[in-house]
Design an enzyme around this catalytic site. Structure first.
Site, mmCIF file in Angstrom:
data_model
loop_
_atom_site.group_PDB
_atom_site.id
_atom_site.type_symbol
_atom_site.label_atom_id
_atom_site.label_comp_id
_atom_site.label_asym_id
_atom_site.label_seq_id
_atom_site.Cartn_x
_atom_site.Cartn_y
_atom_site.Cartn_z
ATOM 1 N N LYS A 235 -2.754 -1.993 -2.872
ATOM 2 C CA LYS A 235 -3.792 -1.106 -2.359
ATOM 3 C C LYS A 235 -3.366 0.317 -2.680
ATOM 4 O O LYS A 235 -2.360 0.814 -2.156
ATOM 5 C CB LYS A 235 -3.991 -1.293 -0.855
ATOM 6 C CG LYS A 235 -5.106 -0.407 -0.285
ATOM 7 C CD LYS A 235 -5.494 -0.801 1.133
ATOM 8 C CE LYS A 235 -6.597 0.111 1.664
ATOM 9 N NZ LYS A 235 -7.114 -0.316 2.974
ATOM 10 N N GLU B 107 0.828 -1.213 0.000
ATOM 11 C CA GLU B 107 0.000 0.000 0.000
ATOM 12 C C GLU B 107 0.868 1.270 0.000
ATOM 13 O O GLU B 107 1.163 1.827 1.057
ATOM 14 C CB GLU B 107 -0.936 0.036 1.210
ATOM 15 C CG GLU B 107 -1.854 1.259 1.196
ATOM 16 C CD GLU B 107 -2.732 1.392 2.425
ATOM 17 O OE1 GLU B 107 -3.609 2.276 2.430
ATOM 18 O OE2 GLU B 107 -2.550 0.623 3.383
#
Length: 297
Positions: free
Chosen positions: A213, A176
């Site tokens: 993400k 992420e």
């Protein structure tokens, strides 16, 4: 992790619920839920209250595999129980939802327009415990604030180094590298980020599969190459401070990307709601996020 679980995550319809607010962000999460800081005096009391909130969400009728593929947990949540079962086991056995674990220790100070992850010397032990608790995958967050190639390269390099450690433990890492939605050069940051991610993805072996993400991009389908990459199980989007409505509308413009929302999922939930009110609010949120994840423009 089983082949059936991997198939569910790779091809299932739904989204990932992010329920992983950690020590630093827990007071705000509780306050947003209608529980002021005056309600607790110790960290243990605070974590008891946030576990009650998460338990209420996870046990609600709307929270199941019809709409939700996975849920990201905080370490304390992993080690606690819901209805007599460890949280991950409850998710798997009672809800059909795959459990993920937040494994980073927070963000370092900003440098070169980014915030790397803090050192995490105890990660191997945490991954061992995650396997004992039947966790499917992990999540770790960095932040990009400027279109600084050197900084973005450092973020992606660190993320993949840690991802390889997680893969070696038999878990699926969610990488992420969040791009701040308030960045003045957000679209440029996203282009640099995509290039760097592709460079590292192309160097992975055919046995190594990761998830990404990412902040919903300014330019629709900017991450299509990442969605289609053979080493990427799934690209999921964070809400990043957008309202639920705003995040859903932007998400619909991006083929193959599903949600992994936190605040946008829980924004309308409150500790003082009746069960009927709470369940209705969660149902509405779940259905709208699911719709944005599976129905594209």
């Amino acid at each position: 992790m089983t082949d059936k679980q991997m198939e569910q995550m790779r091809n299932g319809k739904g989204f990932i619920a992010a329920l992983d607010q950690s020590g630093g962000s827990t007071p705000k999460a509780l306050a947003d839920y209608g529980v002021p800081e005056s309600s607790y005096s110790t960290d243990e009391e605070m974590f008891d209250l946030v576990h009650e909130m998460r338990t209420r969400i996870i046990t609600a009728p709307a929270f199941d595999s019809t709409h939700i593929l996975g849920a990201i947990l905080f370490e304390h949540t992993m080690d606690r129980k819901i209805e007599g079962k460890y949280t991950a086991d409850y998710l798997l056995e009672d809800k059909g939802v795959l459990p993920f674990l937040k494994v980073d220790k927070g963000l370092a100070e900003e440098s070169n327009g980014v915030q790397l992850m803090k050192p995490n010397p105890d990660l191997d032990d945490l991954l061992r415990r995650a396997n004992e608790r039947n966790i499917f995958g992990t999540k770790m967050r960095s932040v990009i604030k400027e279109a600084n190639r050197e900084g973005i390269q450092a973020v992606v390099k660190q993320q993949f180094e840690v991802a390889k450690q997680i893969l070696a433990a038999g878990l699926v890492p969610i990488i992420e590298p969040e791009v701040d939605i308030h960045s003045t050069d957000k679209a440029q940051s996203e282009e640099i980020l995509k290039e760097e991610l592709l460079n590292h993805l192309n160097s992975l072996s055919s046995e190594d599969n990761v998830m990404l993400k990412l902040t919903i991009p300014d330019n629709a389908n900017a991450f299509k190459e990442l969605v289609d990459h053979p080493r990427v199980v799934r690209v999921v989007a964070l809400s990043g401070g957008y309202t639920r409505e705003g995040a859903n509308e932007k998400l619909k413009e991006n083929d193959g990307v599903i949600a992994s929302f936190s605040r946008a999922l829980t924004a309308d939930l409150n500790a003082n709601q009746t069960e009927a009110e709470f369940n209705a609010a969660l149902q509405q949120a779940v259905e709208s996020i699911y719709d944005a994840s599976v129905n594209k423009k």
